[in-house]
Design an enzyme around this catalytic site. Structure first.
Site, PDB file in Angstrom:
ATOM      1  N   SER A  52      -0.676   4.941   8.187  1.00 34.90           N
ATOM      2  CA  SER A  52      -0.302   3.724   7.709  1.00 34.90           C
ATOM      3  C   SER A  52      -0.567   3.318   6.256  1.00 34.90           C
ATOM      4  O   SER A  52      -0.001   4.001   5.452  1.00 34.90           O
ATOM      5  CB  SER A  52      -1.648   3.140   8.553  1.00 34.90           C
ATOM      6  N   HIS A 108       0.182   1.693  16.951  1.00 33.31           N
ATOM      7  CA  HIS A 108      -0.275   2.209  15.524  1.00 33.31           C
ATOM      8  C   HIS A 108      -1.787   2.838  15.605  1.00 33.31           C
ATOM      9  O   HIS A 108      -2.742   2.594  15.817  1.00 33.31           O
ATOM     10  CB  HIS A 108      -0.602   0.738  14.746  1.00 33.31           C
TER      11      HIS A 108
HETATM   12  C1  GCU Z   1      -2.240  -3.705   7.948  1.00 39.92           C
HETATM   13  C2  GCU Z   1      -1.152  -3.540   6.736  1.00 39.92           C
HETATM   14  C3  GCU Z   1       0.019  -2.461   6.783  1.00 39.92           C
HETATM   15  C4  GCU Z   1      -0.982  -1.141   6.874  1.00 39.92           C
HETATM   16  C5  GCU Z   1      -2.078  -1.278   7.985  1.00 39.92           C
HETATM   17  C6  GCU Z   1      -3.199   0.067   7.888  1.00 39.92           C
HETATM   18  O1  GCU Z   1      -1.439  -3.626   9.119  1.00 39.92           O
HETATM   19  O2  GCU Z   1      -0.554  -4.548   7.044  1.00 39.92           O
HETATM   20  O3  GCU Z   1       0.585  -2.567   5.833  1.00 39.92           O
HETATM   21  O4  GCU Z   1      -0.162  -0.232   6.904  1.00 39.92           O
HETATM   22  O5  GCU Z   1      -3.069  -2.332   7.804  1.00 39.92           O
HETATM   23  O6  GCU Z   1      -3.232   0.710   6.954  1.00 39.92           O
HETATM   24  O7  GCU Z   1      -3.759   0.050   9.179  1.00 39.92           O
END
Ligand code: GCU
Length: 411
Positions: free
Chosen positions: A249, A390
Site C-alpha cells: 500500500s 487490500h
Molecule cells: C489509503 C490511500 C492509499 C494507500 C492506502 C494504504 O487507502 O488512499 O493510497 O495505499 O491508504 O496505505 O493502506
C-alpha cells in the site's frame, strides 16, 4: 451554487468506460526527441531525465546519506522461533548526531553460516506488531490510535504484539531460507500532516518546511529504507547484494521509490501500491492524484498538487517509475477487490515498463494481456492479481519467494 467541483469530477471512476483518454510518454524517447541509443545512453541520459522528473514533481528530493553508518546492536539471540532462527534488534542512527532520530530494525535470519537473501519491508504499527515474540521491543515513536491493535494515546500497549501477524508469515519466510528485516515507518516520519515538524525532515532543513520539490513522507520513508540497507550491507549474516525492497500500500509506493532511488536494492516487490505507486495516474481510476494529495498532503512533494484534476499534464507516469528499477527484478502485485488501487492500471504500468527491460537485454513482462486472477506471471518484471481485498496474505509471500527464487536467490 457552492464552489464545489462539478459532480462528474468528484465521482470515483470504477468503470473502464469512464477512464479518460491519455497519452503515456515513451520511456525510451529522450527529452530532446531522439530515441535512446543503447544501455549507456539510458543510464547516462534518459534514466536521469525520468528520475529528475519524479524527484522534482512527485516524491521530492531527499538529502544524501549521513557521512558514516552509526548503529548499536541492542539485542541478539540465536534462539528465536524455538531455536530455529537468529534475531537481531539494531538501532540505526538516521543522522550523524548520536542524539538524533533512530530507526529500530528487527531482523530474523534462518540459522545458517551463509549470508542470506533478505526481504526489507517497513511495517505500519511497529516491529512488535508482526509476531508474538515477547523479546521484540515495543515501538516508542508516535503511533496512529487503534484500540483493536493495542495503540492508545498514540502509544503501544502489550496488546500490540502480533496484531498484524497475518501479514508477516515469518516462519514460512525463514523455512524458505530468506531473512526478514523490518522497521516501523513512523520511526522515520510520523504518518500525519504535521507540517514536517516531527520525524526526520527538520534535522536536514534546520526546521524549515520542505520546498515544493523536496521530500515528502514517502521519500523520507524510502530514504529510511536505504539507511536500513546501509546497515544490512555491512552485516555479514545478510547477503547485502540480495536485499529485496518490499512494501504494501503506501509502503508499496515507498518500496518502489526506494528501489528507484537506490540501485543497491536487488529487486522490488510492491503490493497493492495503487496511486503514486504502481498504478498509472493518468487513468484516474479509483484513487486520483487530487484525492491522494487532499487526504494525505504530506506524502508527496508540493509540486505534485499541480496535477490535481490535471493528470494529463503529468510529465511522467508510473510505468516510468518501474522503468527506473530496470533491469532489476520487479514484481507488481494487485488484489481483485482493491479497485481503489486500480489493478488494471498497475498491470499497465508493468506492461509499459517492459520495453525498457527488453531494451536493456533482460526479460520483461511475459504477458501482453492482464492475467486472470491467481495466475501469477513471475517473469523478471512480473505481475500478479490475487483474489480478495487490500491486504498482504501468506499466499502473497509464497509468490514473492517464488519470484525471488527465480530472479534473486541464485543470481
Ligand atoms: C489509503 C490511500 C492509499 C494507500 C492506502 C494504504 O487507502 O488512499 O493510497 O495505499 O491508504 O496505505 O493502506
Amino acid at each position: 451554487m457552492s464552489s464545489a467541483l462539478p459532480a462528474q469530477q468528484d465521482k470515483v471512476i470504477y468503470d473502464e468506460a469512464d477512464v479518460p483518454g491519455y497519452f503515456l510518454q515513451d520511456p525510451l524517447l529522450k527529452g530532446d526527441g531522439h530515441d535512446v541509443k543503447d544501455a549507456e545512453d539510458w543510464e547516462k541520459v534518459r534514466r536521469p531525465e525520468i528520475f529528475k522528473l519524479f524527484e522534482d514533481m512527485v516524491y521530492g528530493k531527499a538529502p544524501p546519506a549521513p557521512e558514516k553508518i552509526h548503529f548499536k546492536v541492542k539485542e541478539s539471540s540465536d534462539e528465536a522461533y524455538d531455536g530455529k532462527a537468529k534475531r537481531r534488534q539494531v538501532a540505526i542512527q538516521l543522522t550523524d548526531d548520536p542524539d538524533g532520530p533512530v530507526l529500530n530494525l528487527l531482523i530474523y535470519l534462518p540459522k545458517t553460516d551463509q549470508p542470506v537473501p533478505t526481504f526489507l519491508a517497513l511495517n505500519f504499527y511497529g516491529n512488535a506488531s508482526i509476531n508474538n515474540d515477547p523479546a521484540v521491543f515495543l515501538p516508542t515513536s508516535w503511533l496512529r490510535d487503534n484500540k483493536e491493535k493495542g495503540v492508545e494515546n498514540h502509544k503501544a500497549t502489550e496488546k500490540l504484539r502480533g496484531s498484524s501477524s497475518s501479514r508477516w508469515p515469518v516462519e514460512m519466510i525463514l523455512d524458505k531460507g530468506y531473512g526478514l528485516a523490518t522497521a516501523y515507518y513512523g520511526d522515520i516520519d510520523p504518518d500525519f500532516d504535521d507540517g514536517f515538524e516531527n520525524g526526520i525532515h527538520p534535522f536536514f532543513s534546520g526546521g524549515a518546511k520542505p520546498k515544493p520539490s523536496e521530500w515528502g513522507s514517502i521519500a523520507a520513508w524510502a530514504w529510511g529504507m536505504s539507511r536500513a540497507l546501509d546497515y544490512l550491507q555491512q552485516d555479514k549474516e545478510v547477503d547485502g547484494s540480495k536485499v529485496i525492497s518490499m512494501g504494501h500500500s503506501r509502503l508499496g509506493k515507498t518500496a518502489l521509490w526506494a528501489g528507484a532511488t537506490d540501485s543497491r536494492f536487488a529487486a522490488v516487490i510492491s503490493n497493492n501500491s495503487g496511486c503514486g505507486g504502481a498504478a498509472l495516474s493518468k487513468r484516474a481510476f479509483g484513487e486520483t492524484v487530487k484525492r491522494i494529495n487532499t487526504n494525505f498532503p504530506h506524502w508527496f512533494c508540493d509540486n505534485f498538487t499541480q496535477y490535481n484534476d490535471w493528470e494529463k499534464a503529468l510529465p511522467v507516469d508510473q510505468h516510468e517509475l518501474i522503468a527506473l528499477i530496470a533491469p532489476r527484478p520487479c514484481l507488481v502485485c494487485s488484489a481483485e477487490e482493491d479497485r481503489w488501487a486500480d489493478p488494471r492500471g498497475e498491470f499497465l504500468s508493468a506492461k509499459h515498463a517492459s520495453p525498457v527491460y527488453e531494451f536493456l537485454g533482460v526479460e520483461g513482462l511475459k504477458a501482453d494481456e492482464m492475467p486472470a486472477v491467481d495466475q501469477p506471471v513471475l517473469s523478471r518484471l512480473g505481475y500478479v492479481i490475487r483474489a480478495g481485498g487490500h491486504d498482504v496474505k501468506p499466499i502473497d509471500w509464497q509468490r514473492y519467494m517464488e519470484f525471488a527464487d527465480a530472479h534473486v536467490r541464485g543470481k
